[in-house]
Design a protein around this motif. Sequence first.
Motif, PDB file in Angstrom:
ATOM      1  N   VAL A 193      11.309  44.807  64.027  1.00 13.06           N
ATOM      2  CA  VAL A 193      11.530  45.246  63.072  1.00 13.06           C
ATOM      3  C   VAL A 193      12.271  46.097  62.901  1.00 13.06           C
ATOM      4  CG1 VAL A 193      10.540  46.607  60.779  1.00 13.06           C
ATOM      5  CG2 VAL A 193       9.101  45.050  62.316  1.00 13.06           C
ATOM      6  N   ASP A 194      12.642  46.972  63.479  1.00 13.59           N
ATOM      7  CA  ASP A 194      14.488  48.027  63.163  1.00 13.59           C
ATOM      8  C   ASP A 194      15.653  47.416  63.412  1.00 13.59           C
ATOM      9  OD1 ASP A 194      13.663  47.982  65.978  1.00 13.59           O
ATOM     10  OD2 ASP A 194      14.648  49.465  66.162  1.00 13.59           O
ATOM     11  N   THR A 195      15.705  45.889  64.340  1.00 11.23           N
ATOM     12  CA  THR A 195      16.901  45.287  64.614  1.00 11.23           C
ATOM     13  C   THR A 195      16.828  44.476  63.397  1.00 11.23           C
ATOM     14  OG1 THR A 195      16.131  44.823  67.145  1.00 11.23           O
ATOM     15  CG2 THR A 195      17.144  43.773  65.130  1.00 11.23           C
ATOM     16  N   ARG A 196      15.364  44.007  62.175  1.00  7.29           N
ATOM     17  CA  ARG A 196      16.278  43.270  61.156  1.00  7.29           C
ATOM     18  C   ARG A 196      16.593  43.942  59.908  1.00  7.29           C
ATOM     19  NH1 ARG A 196      10.928  40.815  62.684  1.00  7.29           N
ATOM     20  NH2 ARG A 196      10.229  41.598  60.904  1.00  7.29           N
ATOM     21  N   MET A 197      16.429  45.623  60.235  1.00  3.69           N
ATOM     22  CA  MET A 197      16.533  46.754  59.213  1.00  3.69           C
ATOM     23  C   MET A 197      17.908  47.368  58.856  1.00  3.69           C
ATOM     24  SD  MET A 197      13.077  49.085  58.812  1.00  3.69           S
ATOM     25  CE  MET A 197      14.085  50.279  58.333  1.00  3.69           C
ATOM     26  N   ILE A 198      18.504  47.347  60.325  1.00  2.00           N
ATOM     27  CA  ILE A 198      19.958  47.134  60.955  1.00  2.00           C
ATOM     28  C   ILE A 198      20.565  46.607  60.234  1.00  2.00           C
ATOM     29  CG2 ILE A 198      21.432  47.544  62.795  1.00  2.00           C
ATOM     30  CD1 ILE A 198      19.298  49.313  64.121  1.00  2.00           C
ATOM     31  N   ILE A 199      20.244  45.302  61.273  1.00  8.28           N
ATOM     32  CA  ILE A 199      20.975  43.976  60.451  1.00  8.28           C
ATOM     33  C   ILE A 199      21.211  44.178  59.275  1.00  8.28           C
ATOM     34  CG2 ILE A 199      21.615  41.494  60.549  1.00  8.28           C
ATOM     35  CD1 ILE A 199      20.056  41.631  63.327  1.00  8.28           C
ATOM     36  N   HIS A 200      19.989  44.548  58.269  1.00  5.42           N
ATOM     37  CA  HIS A 200      20.164  44.520  56.853  1.00  5.42           C
ATOM     38  C   HIS A 200      21.111  44.904  55.774  1.00  5.42           C
ATOM     39  CE1 HIS A 200      18.667  43.105  52.524  1.00  5.42           C
ATOM     40  NE2 HIS A 200      18.757  44.668  52.784  1.00  5.42           N
ATOM     41  N   GLY A 201      21.074  46.546  56.721  1.00  5.63           N
ATOM     42  CA  GLY A 201      22.000  47.161  55.833  1.00  5.63           C
ATOM     43  C   GLY A 201      23.625  46.636  56.657  1.00  5.63           C
ATOM     44  N   LEU A 202      24.129  46.905  58.170  1.00 11.11           N
ATOM     45  CA  LEU A 202      25.277  46.512  58.536  1.00 11.11           C
ATOM     46  C   LEU A 202      25.599  45.105  57.150  1.00 11.11           C
ATOM     47  CD1 LEU A 202      25.269  46.099  62.002  1.00 11.11           C
ATOM     48  CD2 LEU A 202      26.832  47.490  60.267  1.00 11.11           C
ATOM     49  N   ARG A 203      25.251  43.623  56.726  1.00  6.03           N
ATOM     50  CA  ARG A 203      25.214  43.857  56.059  1.00  6.03           C
ATOM     51  C   ARG A 203      25.665  43.850  54.267  1.00  6.03           C
ATOM     52  NH1 ARG A 203      26.161  38.840  58.655  1.00  6.03           N
ATOM     53  NH2 ARG A 203      23.888  38.260  59.929  1.00  6.03           N
ATOM     54  N   GLU A 204      24.753  44.493  54.011  1.00  8.42           N
ATOM     55  CA  GLU A 204      25.162  45.511  52.845  1.00  8.42           C
ATOM     56  C   GLU A 204      26.053  46.278  52.804  1.00  8.42           C
ATOM     57  OE1 GLU A 204      20.984  47.052  51.439  1.00  8.42           O
ATOM     58  OE2 GLU A 204      20.521  45.622  50.531  1.00  8.42           O
ATOM     59  N   THR A 205      26.518  47.520  53.774  1.00  9.01           N
ATOM     60  CA  THR A 205      27.249  47.901  53.883  1.00  9.01           C
ATOM     61  C   THR A 205      28.568  47.535  53.538  1.00  9.01           C
ATOM     62  OG1 THR A 205      26.493  49.327  55.301  1.00  9.01           O
ATOM     63  CG2 THR A 205      28.298  49.908  54.908  1.00  9.01           C
ATOM     64  N   PHE A 206      29.466  45.572  54.382  1.00  9.10           N
ATOM     65  CA  PHE A 206      30.159  45.882  53.869  1.00  9.10           C
ATOM     66  C   PHE A 206      30.205  44.143  53.389  1.00  9.10           C
ATOM     67  CE2 PHE A 206      30.208  47.889  57.740  1.00  9.10           C
ATOM     68  CZ  PHE A 206      31.121  48.662  58.210  1.00  9.10           C
ATOM     69  N   ALA A 207      29.387  44.040  52.943  1.00 11.78           N
ATOM     70  CA  ALA A 207      28.967  42.784  51.017  1.00 11.78           C
ATOM     71  C   ALA A 207      30.661  42.407  50.763  1.00 11.78           C
ATOM     72  CB  ALA A 207      27.971  42.613  50.926  1.00 11.78           C
ATOM     73  N   GLY A 208      30.808  43.671  50.380  1.00 12.51           N
ATOM     74  CA  GLY A 208      32.283  43.804  49.100  1.00 12.51           C
ATOM     75  C   GLY A 208      33.507  44.092  49.796  1.00 12.51           C
ATOM     76  N   THR A 209      33.393  44.220  51.105  1.00 16.56           N
ATOM     77  CA  THR A 209      34.937  44.829  51.570  1.00 16.56           C
ATOM     78  C   THR A 209      35.804  43.152  51.707  1.00 16.56           C
ATOM     79  OG1 THR A 209      33.648  46.333  52.525  1.00 16.56           O
ATOM     80  CG2 THR A 209      35.906  46.555  53.072  1.00 16.56           C
ATOM     81  N   THR A 210      37.013  43.307  51.501  1.00 19.71           N
ATOM     82  CA  THR A 210      37.930  42.113  52.366  1.00 19.71           C
ATOM     83  C   THR A 210      37.738  42.060  53.349  1.00 19.71           C
ATOM     84  OG1 THR A 210      39.560  43.797  51.671  1.00 19.71           O
ATOM     85  CG2 THR A 210      38.567  41.686  49.615  1.00 19.71           C
ATOM     86  N   ASN A 211      39.036  43.780  53.698  1.00 15.35           N
ATOM     87  CA  ASN A 211      39.148  43.408  55.246  1.00 15.35           C
ATOM     88  C   ASN A 211      37.804  43.597  56.475  1.00 15.35           C
ATOM     89  OD1 ASN A 211      42.093  42.807  55.908  1.00 15.35           O
ATOM     90  ND2 ASN A 211      41.934  44.834  57.153  1.00 15.35           N
ATOM     91  N   ILE A 212      36.874  43.986  56.680  1.00 20.95           N
ATOM     92  CA  ILE A 212      35.790  44.342  56.893  1.00 20.95           C
ATOM     93  C   ILE A 212      34.665  43.584  57.243  1.00 20.95           C
ATOM     94  CG2 ILE A 212      34.222  45.767  57.974  1.00 20.95           C
ATOM     95  CD1 ILE A 212      35.944  48.051  57.722  1.00 20.95           C
TER      96      ILE A 212
END
Length: 280
Positions: A193-212
């Motif tokens: 479960v914690d793996t899925r939470m970290i993956i979701h958090g990373l994807r959300e963090t960089f969702a609107g970033t162009t260079n990352i």
Amino acid sequence: MRVVSVVSTKDGVGKTTVAANLGGLLADSGLRVLLLDLDSQPTLSSYYALSRKADAGAYEFLALNLITPAQIVSKTVITGLDLILSNDDQGRLSTLLLHAPDGRLRLCNLLDNFRPRYELLLIDTQGVRSVLLEMAILASDLALSPIPPEMLAARELQRGTLTLMSELEPFRHLGIPPPPLRLLLNQVNSIQVDTRMIIHGLRETFAGTTNISVLDTVVPDRVAYLTAATLCLPVHRIETCRSRERRSPSALETMQALAIELFPEWREAISTVNRYTEAQ
């Protein structure tokens, strides 16, 4: 020639495994690939058996500006996959480049000699911030950072790799912009479960970033990668089909998806690896 550096300021995230297997897959696709091992712990240099070992390696290449391929480029047993060996076990290159006027730009200045010979240069780097790591990034078209879905790895990404990328921004004024950074979720166990939470958090963090951005491809935690390293073979030759017990893609499917996501211009060639493996 495309230049990709596999980077992280944290050790043990799977940089060498990713570089070796990505290089092996693309070589099997018919592309001419050169691996450059800049890690003082030369794991990539010993991943594949060599059909011809050059007399020199990365030290002579960067310290002495030795660019004659026959002197510094070794050939692996994988057709189309060449290697510049790491031979700086005492860490002299970092000191030398730190005090050289062109230290962080030296690799960038030397690469023109290899562009006619290869379609891709893959650079494996040290798992610590150093002038060698900065030099590799500045010479690259793309930086690829494997990240295990663990809290400590996520924190180190922010503290180390992302801070490094931002501190290289001033080179943009010299006409050398830092490359885009692609984050690769690696060694993933999707059951936790914690793996899925970290993956979701990373994807959300960089969702609107162009260079990352976070790549769609996810590399699972699979014994096939250890087996492939033991046999000195690219993993796509070891696991070509998904098992009935697992729903996740096979290693062949995973590495193809990663290669196509990184290099869509080579999609057709990468897709032919299916026929290659079936012929083995």
